[in-house]
Design a protein around this motif. Structure first.
Motif, PDB file in Angstrom:
ATOM      1  N   ARG A 160       0.826  -1.199   0.000  1.00  0.00           N
ATOM      2  CA  ARG A 160       0.000   0.000   0.000  1.00  0.00           C
ATOM      3  C   ARG A 160       0.867   1.258   0.000  1.00  0.00           C
ATOM      4  O   ARG A 160       0.555   2.239  -0.683  1.00  0.00           O
ATOM      5  CB  ARG A 160      -0.912  -0.024   1.231  1.00  0.00           C
ATOM      6  N   VAL A 163       2.466   1.584  -3.561  1.00  0.00           N
ATOM      7  CA  VAL A 163       1.483   2.055  -4.544  1.00  0.00           C
ATOM      8  C   VAL A 163       1.166   3.526  -4.319  1.00  0.00           C
ATOM      9  O   VAL A 163       0.996   4.303  -5.272  1.00  0.00           O
ATOM     10  CB  VAL A 163       0.210   1.189  -4.473  1.00  0.00           C
ATOM     11  N   SER A 167       1.965   6.164  -7.401  1.00  0.00           N
ATOM     12  CA  SER A 167       0.899   6.919  -8.062  1.00  0.00           C
ATOM     13  C   SER A 167       1.016   8.426  -7.840  1.00  0.00           C
ATOM     14  O   SER A 167       0.057   9.168  -8.080  1.00  0.00           O
ATOM     15  CB  SER A 167      -0.463   6.433  -7.581  1.00  0.00           C
ATOM     16  N   ARG A 234      -8.030   4.527  -3.195  1.00  0.00           N
ATOM     17  CA  ARG A 234      -7.379   4.114  -4.445  1.00  0.00           C
ATOM     18  C   ARG A 234      -6.207   3.182  -4.165  1.00  0.00           C
ATOM     19  O   ARG A 234      -6.041   2.149  -4.838  1.00  0.00           O
ATOM     20  CB  ARG A 234      -6.888   5.347  -5.215  1.00  0.00           C
ATOM     21  N   SER A 235      -5.389   3.505  -3.171  1.00  0.00           N
ATOM     22  CA  SER A 235      -4.251   2.651  -2.835  1.00  0.00           C
ATOM     23  C   SER A 235      -4.714   1.283  -2.368  1.00  0.00           C
ATOM     24  O   SER A 235      -4.161   0.249  -2.778  1.00  0.00           O
ATOM     25  CB  SER A 235      -3.397   3.321  -1.754  1.00  0.00           C
ATOM     26  N   ARG A 237      -7.503  -0.233  -3.088  1.00  0.00           N
ATOM     27  CA  ARG A 237      -8.093  -0.956  -4.208  1.00  0.00           C
ATOM     28  C   ARG A 237      -7.016  -1.528  -5.129  1.00  0.00           C
ATOM     29  O   ARG A 237      -7.100  -2.695  -5.542  1.00  0.00           O
ATOM     30  CB  ARG A 237      -9.021  -0.029  -4.990  1.00  0.00           C
ATOM     31  N   GLN A 238      -5.996  -0.734  -5.433  1.00  0.00           N
ATOM     32  CA  GLN A 238      -4.952  -1.189  -6.345  1.00  0.00           C
ATOM     33  C   GLN A 238      -4.161  -2.349  -5.763  1.00  0.00           C
ATOM     34  O   GLN A 238      -3.740  -3.246  -6.494  1.00  0.00           O
ATOM     35  CB  GLN A 238      -4.020  -0.021  -6.686  1.00  0.00           C
ATOM     36  N   ILE A 242      -4.253  -7.067  -6.700  1.00  0.00           N
ATOM     37  CA  ILE A 242      -3.042  -7.781  -7.128  1.00  0.00           C
ATOM     38  C   ILE A 242      -3.293  -9.276  -7.101  1.00  0.00           C
ATOM     39  O   ILE A 242      -2.979  -9.997  -8.050  1.00  0.00           O
ATOM     40  CB  ILE A 242      -1.850  -7.407  -6.221  1.00  0.00           C
TER      41      ILE A 242
END
Length: 311
Positions: A160, A163, A167, A234-235, A237-238, A242
């Protein structure tokens, strides 16, 4: 004399307001981004874990774990991310990967702990309300359990942070204040011209400017918190998409964070009731402000991702 000085200052600002606004916005952006530009000289000095007067060394286990996470996230330039031993119980990060200084990710000592070996927790002195935590008490056992994460939960927490940096979230954060300042000033000038306040009494313009400043400040707080929460989601979720292991690790991570907060609420007494909700979420520190997304909603977001059938 003071009135004359203020009059000249107001005239100077009126004449050069575009340039002053541009310089102010650039200065605020640079100031907000300063510790991300040189994280080694700023951020690391603040979060570095020390032992016996020396900076603590990161264990080989955590270095290997960090390398595995970089590979899972798909980082190509691994040299742009450097781990170090940080104090606290959660990973922290700062920096911008594409700048020469790169990024730093701090890994806490309790990530060395397992269910069998609790070193990194019980060998540390934690003071709450001036008293050392008794790890064998009911609350101590609950807190100890909440600080031990599985490898999947550890990977989620580290990924996290990576990412988040990958981003360009620090750049987004730094841009909120200058954008709000520019928007407030430009809209204020436009409304003044629309209402004809420039030709009206000065007292009306003063009242308008004070009101505009207050509205702009409140707007900045709301915008900052909204951006912060959006970046949190957003972090999460990304990282959760994975793999299923990362998503399950995320659910465990937030469940244990909530459990830890509930325990701290009990240990801290009245102070804990002001800081933590019964659910384990954080109470807003400043009235209406909520800087980060609630842990329960972040956990529920990942649970919903797990429920979606895989393509």
């Amino acid at each position: 004399m003071a009135v004359l000085f203020l009059w000249k200052a107001a005239a100077f600002v009126q004449k050069h307001r575009t340039g002053l606004l541009a310089v102010s916005c650039a200065g605020l952006f640079g100031a907000n981004l300063s510790y991300h530009v040189c994280p080694e000289q700023t951020f690391k000095l603040w979060y570095q874990c020390w032992t016996r007067g020396q900076p603590a060394e990161l264990s080989e286990k955590l270095r290997s774990l960090f390398s595995d996470v970089l590979q899972d996230v798909g980082v190509k330039s691994t040299n742009c991310y450097q781990p170090f031993a940080a104090f606290g119980f959660h990973p922290v990060s700062a920096g911008i990967p594409w700048l020469p200084a790169g990024s730093l990710v701090g890994l806490p000592a309790n990530f060395n702990s397992t269910a069998e070996d609790k070193q990194g927790i019980v060998n540390r002195v934690i003071m709450i309300n001036g008293k050392e935590v008794d790890w064998e008490s009911k609350e101590g056992l609950t807190l100890k359990e909440a600080l031990i994460f599985s490898p999947e939960a550890q990977k989620f927490a580290i990924a996290r942070e990576i990412v988040y940096l990958q981003s360009n979230s620090p750049v987004v954060y730094a841009a909120v204040l200058p954008v709000c300042l520019a928007g407030t000033c430009l809209s204020g000038v436009a409304i003044k011209q629309l209402l004809g306040l420039y030709s009206g009494p000065m007292v009306f313009r003063c009242i308008y400017n004070i009101t505009l400043a207050a509205v702009g400040l409140i707007g900045y707080f709301l915008a900052y918190d909204a951006v912060s929460q959006a970046l949190d989601y957003r972090s999460d979720r990304q990282v959760a998409i994975i793999s299923k292991d990362y998503a399950k690790g995320g659910v465990e991570f937030y469940n244990k964070v909530l459990s830890r907060n509930r325990t701290l609420r009990t240990l801290l007494g009245k102070q804990g009731e002001k800081m933590y909700a019964p659910s384990g979420n954080l109470f807003p520190r400043y009235g209406f402000r909520l800087k980060h997304a609630p842990y329960t909603s972040r956990r529920d977001l990942i649970i919903n991702i797990l429920r979606v059938p895989q393509a």
